[in-house]
Design an enzyme around this catalytic site. Structure first.
Site, PDB file in Angstrom:
ATOM      1  CG  ASP A  46      -2.062   0.938   1.138  1.00  0.00           C
ATOM      2  OD1 ASP A  46      -2.301   1.483   0.039  1.00  0.00           O
ATOM      3  OD2 ASP A  46      -2.733   1.163   2.167  1.00  0.00           O
ATOM      4  N   GLY A  47       0.363   2.296  -0.621  1.00  0.00           N
ATOM      5  CA  GLY A  47       1.043   3.597  -0.568  1.00  0.00           C
ATOM      6  C   GLY A  47       1.711   4.013  -1.867  1.00  0.00           C
ATOM      7  CD  GLU A  53     -13.543  -4.846  -2.325  1.00  0.00           C
ATOM      8  OE1 GLU A  53     -12.354  -5.206  -2.234  1.00  0.00           O
ATOM      9  OE2 GLU A  53     -14.504  -5.640  -2.272  1.00  0.00           O
ATOM     10  CG  ASN A  54      -7.797  -2.033  -5.944  1.00  0.00           C
ATOM     11  OD1 ASN A  54      -6.904  -2.845  -5.737  1.00  0.00           O
ATOM     12  ND2 ASN A  54      -8.060  -1.040  -5.071  1.00  0.00           N
ATOM     13  NE  ARG A  69      -3.051  -1.654   4.447  1.00  0.00           N
ATOM     14  CZ  ARG A  69      -4.282  -1.696   4.003  1.00  0.00           C
ATOM     15  NH1 ARG A  69      -5.106  -2.600   4.465  1.00  0.00           N
ATOM     16  NH2 ARG A  69      -4.721  -0.838   3.104  1.00  0.00           N
TER      17      ARG A  69
HETATM   18  C1  FPP Z   1      -1.566   0.117  -3.562  1.00  0.00           C
HETATM   19  O1  FPP Z   1      -1.172   1.457  -3.630  1.00  0.00           O
HETATM   20  C2  FPP Z   1      -1.008  -0.687  -4.677  1.00  0.00           C
HETATM   21  C3  FPP Z   1      -1.701  -1.191  -5.740  1.00  0.00           C
HETATM   22  C4  FPP Z   1      -3.149  -1.004  -5.915  1.00  0.00           C
HETATM   23  C5  FPP Z   1      -1.058  -1.962  -6.833  1.00  0.00           C
HETATM   24  C6  FPP Z   1       0.169  -2.696  -6.458  1.00  0.00           C
HETATM   25  C7  FPP Z   1       0.689  -3.499  -7.593  1.00  0.00           C
HETATM   26  C8  FPP Z   1       1.996  -3.700  -7.857  1.00  0.00           C
HETATM   27  C9  FPP Z   1       3.064  -3.121  -7.037  1.00  0.00           C
HETATM   28  C10 FPP Z   1       2.426  -4.552  -9.007  1.00  0.00           C
HETATM   29  C11 FPP Z   1       2.039  -5.990  -8.919  1.00  0.00           C
HETATM   30  C12 FPP Z   1       2.545  -6.730 -10.102  1.00  0.00           C
HETATM   31  C13 FPP Z   1       1.969  -7.825 -10.683  1.00  0.00           C
HETATM   32  C14 FPP Z   1       2.641  -8.475 -11.827  1.00  0.00           C
HETATM   33  C15 FPP Z   1       0.665  -8.413 -10.246  1.00  0.00           C
HETATM   34  P1  FPP Z   1      -2.303   2.566  -3.694  1.00  0.00           P
HETATM   35  O2  FPP Z   1      -2.512   2.939  -5.113  1.00  0.00           O
HETATM   36  O3  FPP Z   1      -3.537   2.075  -2.991  1.00  0.00           O
HETATM   37  O4  FPP Z   1      -1.622   3.728  -2.905  1.00  0.00           O
HETATM   38  P2  FPP Z   1      -2.345   4.874  -2.056  1.00  0.00           P
HETATM   39  O5  FPP Z   1      -3.075   4.184  -0.942  1.00  0.00           O
HETATM   40  O6  FPP Z   1      -1.205   5.704  -1.572  1.00  0.00           O
HETATM   41  O7  FPP Z   1      -3.256   5.589  -2.997  1.00  0.00           O
END
Ligand code: FPP
Length: 261
Positions: free
Chosen positions: A38-39, A85-86, A206
């Site tokens: 996350d983040g 949910e994404n 996390r």
């Molecule tokens: C959360 O950060 C992260 C994600 C939604 C995506 C994470 C995915 C990867 C790092 C790549 C995975 C690779 C494969 C091949 C499956 P956020 O966008 O929720 O951050 P925020 O909470 O700061 O907005």
């Protein structure tokens, strides 16, 4: 992105690959480590970058943790990449993520081959855009014979949907007379989850300081230890990983019983 790539290269160039791991008791590592990455968005925003740059940097971090896990001999590494949910995120961000997943997967296949990593997916990958689904299916086939670490990627995953699906399957088999409802136990339920055959996570990490599970592996984390760090996922590296593993090794795991210490 460039900076992180350099940092990663420096780790491998300047130190023996397992230098940070010398602090750990290798005999007491979790068999299954699970990560809520996350983040990414906040990491990017803090640098005046678009959110996509955060996701790209997140992939660099994931690569480092995969490599570290292989070196440590972790049996299963799972990571929450995209939740049910994404889909509620703006279409542009969802498209970027789907494209990134496919591209990353193709780019990382040599690493997965070299490190003998077997990939499995947790979640409904049938519902993903065609290209991403096809790349994932190719990756599943290509790595199926690998005997090293299992990398379980949760994509289009939601724990409630997973448990509901298992219930539906079991109910249908009971209705068809193939299962006696009295014989339904936790082992049977576990065998119908995406994680069937894998050990439960012993450690859940996390990043970015959030203190919640976000519909992640609700059944499987019943006895997992939790570790939360304020570090945003793109900044999470092998040193942060070692800190989390050290915290795990300092925990008194009682599983509802009494301390053995
Ligand atoms: C959360 O950060 C992260 C994600 C939604 C995506 C994470 C995915 C990867 C790092 C790549 C995975 C690779 C494969 C091949 C499956 P956020 O966008 O929720 O951050 P925020 O909470 O700061 O907005």
């Amino acid at each position: 992105m460039q900076v992180d790539e350099e940092k990663l290269a420096a780790y491998f160039a300047d130190e023996p690959a397992d230098a940070p791991f010398s602090h750990l008791d290798r005999a007491r590592l979790p068999k299954h480590v699970s990560i809520i990455m996350d983040g990414n968005g906040r990491w990017a925003t803090a640098r005046g970058l678009g959110r996509s740059e955060g996701h790209k940097a997140g992939i660099v971090a994931l690569r480092e943790i995969i490599t570290a896990s292989v070196r440590l001999g972790i049996d299963v590494l799972s990571a929450y990449a995209f939740s049910t949910e994404n889909w509620n995120r703006p279409a542009h961000e969802v498209n970027v993520l789907m494209h990134l997943f496919a591209k990353t997967f193709i780019d990382e296949l040599p690493l997965l081959r070299r490190e003998n990593v077997r990939v499995v997916f947790l979640g409904d990958i049938e519902a993903l855009p065609k290209k991403t689904r096809e790349v994932f299916e190719y990756g599943l086939k290509e790595t199926a014979g690998h005997t090293g670490m299992v990398l379980a990627l949760a994509v289009n995953y939601g724990a409630r949907a997973e448990i509901t699906r298992a219930c539906r399957e079991i109910a249908a088999e009971a209705a068809a007379g193939r299962i006696d409802p009295v014989s339904v136990d936790d082992k049977l339920v576990a065998s119908r989850l995406y994680t069937a055959g894998l050990p439960d996570p012993e450690l859940v990490i996390r990043t970015s300081g959030e203190l919640r599970l976000s519909n992640y592996l609700l059944w499987q984390v019943a006895y997992a230890e939790f570790y939360v760090t304020d570090t945003y996922w793109p900044d999470f590296d092998r040193w942060g990983y070692v800190k989390a593993l050290l915290a795990f090794q300092g925990r008194d795991r009682r599983f509802g019983g009494l301390s053995k210490k």
